[in-house]
Design a protein around this motif. Structure first.
Motif, PDB file in Angstrom:
ATOM      1  N   TYR A   1      40.620  63.971  29.284  1.00 25.69           N
ATOM      2  CA  TYR A   1      41.275  62.695  29.572  1.00 25.69           C
ATOM      3  C   TYR A   1      41.019  62.261  31.011  1.00 25.69           C
ATOM      4  O   TYR A   1      40.770  61.080  31.303  1.00 25.69           O
ATOM      5  N   GLN A   2      41.081  63.234  31.924  1.00 25.18           N
ATOM      6  CA  GLN A   2      40.864  62.918  33.332  1.00 25.18           C
ATOM      7  C   GLN A   2      39.444  62.413  33.560  1.00 25.18           C
ATOM      8  O   GLN A   2      39.223  61.467  34.326  1.00 25.18           O
ATOM      9  N   MET A   3      38.468  63.029  32.900  1.00 24.04           N
ATOM     10  CA  MET A   3      37.079  62.583  33.016  1.00 24.04           C
ATOM     11  C   MET A   3      36.923  61.166  32.488  1.00 24.04           C
ATOM     12  O   MET A   3      36.273  60.318  33.099  1.00 24.04           O
ATOM     13  N   ALA A   4      37.541  60.898  31.335  1.00 24.19           N
ATOM     14  CA  ALA A   4      37.435  59.570  30.731  1.00 24.19           C
ATOM     15  C   ALA A   4      38.046  58.508  31.632  1.00 24.19           C
ATOM     16  O   ALA A   4      37.458  57.432  31.838  1.00 24.19           O
ATOM     17  N   VAL A   5      39.229  58.779  32.163  1.00 19.75           N
ATOM     18  CA  VAL A   5      39.896  57.815  33.039  1.00 19.75           C
ATOM     19  C   VAL A   5      39.118  57.649  34.341  1.00 19.75           C
ATOM     20  O   VAL A   5      38.995  56.534  34.867  1.00 19.75           O
ATOM     21  N   ALA A   6      38.555  58.740  34.846  1.00 18.99           N
ATOM     22  CA  ALA A   6      37.756  58.669  36.068  1.00 18.99           C
ATOM     23  C   ALA A   6      36.545  57.760  35.867  1.00 18.99           C
ATOM     24  O   ALA A   6      36.252  56.897  36.709  1.00 18.99           O
ATOM     25  N   TYR A   7      35.839  57.942  34.757  1.00 21.04           N
ATOM     26  CA  TYR A   7      34.684  57.094  34.469  1.00 21.04           C
ATOM     27  C   TYR A   7      35.103  55.640  34.232  1.00 21.04           C
ATOM     28  O   TYR A   7      34.352  54.714  34.534  1.00 21.04           O
ATOM     29  N   THR A   8      36.283  55.448  33.682  1.00 17.17           N
ATOM     30  CA  THR A   8      36.790  54.085  33.494  1.00 17.17           C
ATOM     31  C   THR A   8      36.972  53.397  34.843  1.00 17.17           C
ATOM     32  O   THR A   8      36.603  52.226  35.017  1.00 17.17           O
ATOM     33  N   GLY A   9      37.531  54.125  35.812  1.00 19.18           N
ATOM     34  CA  GLY A   9      37.702  53.561  37.146  1.00 19.18           C
ATOM     35  C   GLY A   9      36.394  53.206  37.795  1.00 19.18           C
ATOM     36  O   GLY A   9      36.235  52.116  38.371  1.00 19.18           O
ATOM     37  N   SER A  10      35.396  54.108  37.705  1.00 20.94           N
ATOM     38  CA  SER A  10      34.100  53.846  38.338  1.00 20.94           C
ATOM     39  C   SER A  10      33.316  52.777  37.604  1.00 20.94           C
ATOM     40  O   SER A  10      32.417  52.159  38.168  1.00 20.94           O
ATOM     41  N   THR A  11      33.669  52.532  36.334  1.00 23.44           N
ATOM     42  CA  THR A  11      32.973  51.512  35.559  1.00 23.44           C
ATOM     43  C   THR A  11      33.510  50.111  35.832  1.00 23.44           C
ATOM     44  O   THR A  11      32.743  49.147  35.947  1.00 23.44           O
ATOM     45  N   PHE A  12      34.828  49.977  35.963  1.00 18.98           N
ATOM     46  CA  PHE A  12      35.420  48.648  36.015  1.00 18.98           C
ATOM     47  C   PHE A  12      35.863  48.179  37.401  1.00 18.98           C
ATOM     48  O   PHE A  12      35.858  46.972  37.673  1.00 18.98           O
ATOM     49  N   MET A  13      36.240  49.085  38.286  1.00 16.92           N
ATOM     50  CA  MET A  13      36.707  48.626  39.596  1.00 16.92           C
ATOM     51  C   MET A  13      35.623  47.943  40.432  1.00 16.92           C
ATOM     52  O   MET A  13      35.879  46.899  41.037  1.00 16.92           O
ATOM     53  N   PRO A  14      34.394  48.476  40.493  1.00 15.22           N
ATOM     54  CA  PRO A  14      33.362  47.760  41.257  1.00 15.22           C
ATOM     55  C   PRO A  14      33.037  46.364  40.721  1.00 15.22           C
ATOM     56  O   PRO A  14      32.947  45.417  41.505  1.00 15.22           O
ATOM     57  N   PRO A  15      32.860  46.177  39.386  1.00 17.36           N
ATOM     58  CA  PRO A  15      32.605  44.813  38.899  1.00 17.36           C
ATOM     59  C   PRO A  15      33.755  43.844  39.170  1.00 17.36           C
ATOM     60  O   PRO A  15      33.525  42.658  39.394  1.00 17.36           O
ATOM     61  N   ILE A  16      34.990  44.347  39.157  1.00 26.18           N
ATOM     62  CA  ILE A  16      36.131  43.475  39.459  1.00 26.18           C
ATOM     63  C   ILE A  16      36.028  42.943  40.883  1.00 26.18           C
ATOM     64  O   ILE A  16      36.285  41.754  41.146  1.00 26.18           O
ATOM     65  N   LEU A  17      35.619  43.804  41.830  1.00 28.97           N
ATOM     66  CA  LEU A  17      35.427  43.336  43.197  1.00 28.97           C
ATOM     67  C   LEU A  17      34.321  42.281  43.246  1.00 28.97           C
ATOM     68  O   LEU A  17      34.454  41.265  43.950  1.00 28.97           O
ATOM     69  N   GLY A  18      33.230  42.500  42.503  1.00 26.41           N
ATOM     70  CA  GLY A  18      32.158  41.508  42.464  1.00 26.41           C
ATOM     71  C   GLY A  18      32.641  40.167  41.942  1.00 26.41           C
ATOM     72  O   GLY A  18      32.268  39.110  42.471  1.00 26.41           O
ATOM     73  N   PHE A  19      33.491  40.212  40.916  1.00 28.55           N
ATOM     74  CA  PHE A  19      34.046  38.976  40.360  1.00 28.55           C
ATOM     75  C   PHE A  19      34.927  38.271  41.385  1.00 28.55           C
ATOM     76  O   PHE A  19      34.819  37.047  41.576  1.00 28.55           O
ATOM     77  N   LEU A  20      35.787  39.021  42.067  1.00 30.66           N
ATOM     78  CA  LEU A  20      36.670  38.433  43.072  1.00 30.66           C
ATOM     79  C   LEU A  20      35.881  37.891  44.263  1.00 30.66           C
ATOM     80  O   LEU A  20      36.190  36.816  44.799  1.00 30.66           O
ATOM     81  N   ALA A  21      34.839  38.636  44.665  1.00 29.27           N
ATOM     82  CA  ALA A  21      34.024  38.199  45.806  1.00 29.27           C
ATOM     83  C   ALA A  21      33.264  36.924  45.492  1.00 29.27           C
ATOM     84  O   ALA A  21      33.001  36.105  46.389  1.00 29.27           O
ATOM     85  N   ALA A  22      32.906  36.727  44.218  1.00 24.97           N
ATOM     86  CA  ALA A  22      32.178  35.518  43.834  1.00 24.97           C
ATOM     87  C   ALA A  22      33.031  34.266  44.022  1.00 24.97           C
ATOM     88  O   ALA A  22      32.509  33.171  44.265  1.00 24.97           O
ATOM     89  N   TYR A  23      34.338  34.440  43.929  1.00 24.51           N
ATOM     90  CA  TYR A  23      35.252  33.312  44.096  1.00 24.51           C
ATOM     91  C   TYR A  23      35.866  33.265  45.490  1.00 24.51           C
ATOM     92  O   TYR A  23      36.645  32.357  45.782  1.00 24.51           O
ATOM     93  N   SER A  24      35.556  34.244  46.322  1.00 21.88           N
ATOM     94  CA  SER A  24      36.076  34.237  47.688  1.00 21.88           C
ATOM     95  C   SER A  24      34.958  34.666  48.630  1.00 21.88           C
ATOM     96  O   SER A  24      34.065  33.898  48.942  1.00 21.88           O
ATOM     97  N   THR A  25      34.966  35.922  49.054  1.00 25.49           N
ATOM     98  CA  THR A  25      33.938  36.466  49.933  1.00 25.49           C
ATOM     99  C   THR A  25      33.939  37.984  49.837  1.00 25.49           C
ATOM    100  O   THR A  25      34.968  38.584  49.496  1.00 25.49           O
ATOM    101  N   ILE A  26      32.804  38.596  50.130  1.00 23.77           N
ATOM    102  CA  ILE A  26      32.723  40.051  50.127  1.00 23.77           C
ATOM    103  C   ILE A  26      33.549  40.640  51.273  1.00 23.77           C
ATOM    104  O   ILE A  26      33.755  41.853  51.342  1.00 23.77           O
TER     105      ILE A  26
END
Length: 404
Positions: free
Chosen positions: A344-369
């Motif tokens: 479970y810990q591995m799955a949740v860890a990979y979930t974090g590394s999969t989705f948190m970076p793209p979320i920042l990219g989405f937010l930066a596209a509407y604001s700034t890096i």
């Protein structure tokens, strides 16, 4: 025998890290060969990550049925075959097909080896285990770089790494009988801590309790999600922040991100020695505070030199957190459920590394890096909060400090 066998496990973790950074290193050339859109790399990454998450979630049942040795062997065969498939893929469709076994192979072996080392070896071995993952993750782009900068193709880079994986398959096959033998003869560091005996007995006594129903597990899972999200976010967006906000050249920025990964690798090597004198819990807390301080340093309007320091501090702070949290799993929640919880810990860890970076990219596209440092500070502070809440809960329930 256990020490020599540990070398095999270290080699397995180097091979686990080798494919993780290959796609990013090879994609600029692969994109041209396939005439594919830039974002196709993101699609392939998501497919690999999805396979890893699925196999991590299923790893508890699979490992209990077949054992760590057999699962590691089959997973490495899948990974090696997938890398060979990448080198031969005539189209993007075949790349997508090969990405599936590449992800599935990574999740089970990751969870299995982490649980095996946590159960049968002491804390310093867990830190060194993840240090060797860093060695593999660093070697992958170096190997690929030798091919894409010469007269040969990126396909040869994948072929060589696939060959390394097949060599490991042979080693694992020849040593398959040793897995159960070492498991019987080894004593895990968690079992050596007699001060935790009452807590472990209480957790394991009630066989009707499912792993996710054990109190404290969800707090641990959130900590894993936030940690891996932070680690991946720095690796993906750190260079863009330095170039666009701090005015650093692209070459210098890429070198700094490489130093960040080297800091994690070196930090884990050093942490292995520190664990002889300092408990996992203190190392986790110290690492989280250090990483938070490094992220906060990036928030301040200081010259670019301080950004270098911030990245190095973040890397060194992150170094002990992940391996120490993994090693604490059987101590925190009992050995009976540790294997499933590790998955479970591995799955949740990979979930974090999969989705948190793209979320920042989405937010930066509407604001700034420029929001990059704040995006690191908030989850770093949250990780420290959830981790400390778990420590308070465990202390109330009789789990003493583990100085393994």
């Amino acid at each position: 025998m256990a020490t020599y066998f540990l070398i095999i496990i270290y080699l397995a973790f180097i091979s686990l890290g080798l494919p993780d950074s290959l796609l990013g290193a090879a994609w600029p050339v692969m994109q041209s060969d396939y005439e594919a859109p830039l974002e196709t790399a993101g699609l392939l990454f998501m497919i690999i990550a999805a396979g890893t998450i699925v196999s991590s979630l299923a790893s508890g049942a699979i490992l209990k049925r077949f054992g760590t040795g057999k699962v590691t062997l089959v997973s490495c065969i899948m990974t090696a075959g997938a890398l060979l498939g990448f080198s031969l893929s005539p189209s993007l469709v075949w790349l997508i097909i090969c990405a599936i076994p590449l992800g599935l192979g990574g999740g089970s072996v990751d969870a299995g080896l982490n649980n095996y080392v946590a159960a049968h070896y002491k804390a310093h071995h867990m830190s060194w285990l993840h240090c060797f993952w860093g060695v593999g993750a660093t070697l992958g782009p170096l190997i690929m770089g030798q091919f894409i900068t010469g007269q040969t193709s990126w396909r040869d880079g994948y072929l060589v790494v696939g060959g390394i994986q097949f060599a490991l398959v042979v080693i694992l096959f020849l040593t398959l009988p040793l897995w159960d033998r070492v498991a019987r003869s080894s004593k895990g560091a968690a079992n050596e801590d007699q001060g935790n005996a009452e807590h472990l007995m209480a957790v394991e006594a009630d066989s009707s309790v499912k792993p996710l129903q054990i109190k404290g597990v969800k707090l641990a899972l959130v900590s894993f999600l936030l940690y891996c999200g932070i680690e991946a976010t720095v690796g993906l967006w750190g260079s863009s922040f330095l170039v666009n906000v701090k005015g650093i050249s692209a070459a210098a920025a890429s070198q700094l991100v490489a130093i960040y990964y080297a800091g994690i690798t070196i930090g884990r090597f050093v942490t292995g020695f520190i664990t002889f004198k300092v408990s996992n819990r203190i190392l986790i807390r110290g690492g989280q505070i250090t990483a938070l301080a490094g992220a906060a340093l990036l928030l301040l309007p200081l010259p670019s030199g301080f950004s270098f320091a911030g990245f190095m501090i973040i890397g060194l702070g992150l170094a002990p957190i992940y391996p120490c949290m993994l090693h604490e799993t059987p101590v925190r929640f009992g050995k009976k459920h540790a294997q499933t919880i590790m998955g479970y810990q591995m799955a949740v860890a990979y979930t974090g590394s999969t989705f948190m970076p793209p979320i920042l990219g989405f937010l930066a596209a509407y604001s700034t890096i420029g929001i990059f440092p704040l995006y690191l500070v908030i989850p770093a502070a949250a990780m420290l909060l959830f981790s400390e809440k778990l420590n308070v809960f465990l202390k109330k329930n009789g789990l003493k400090e583990n100085y393994s």
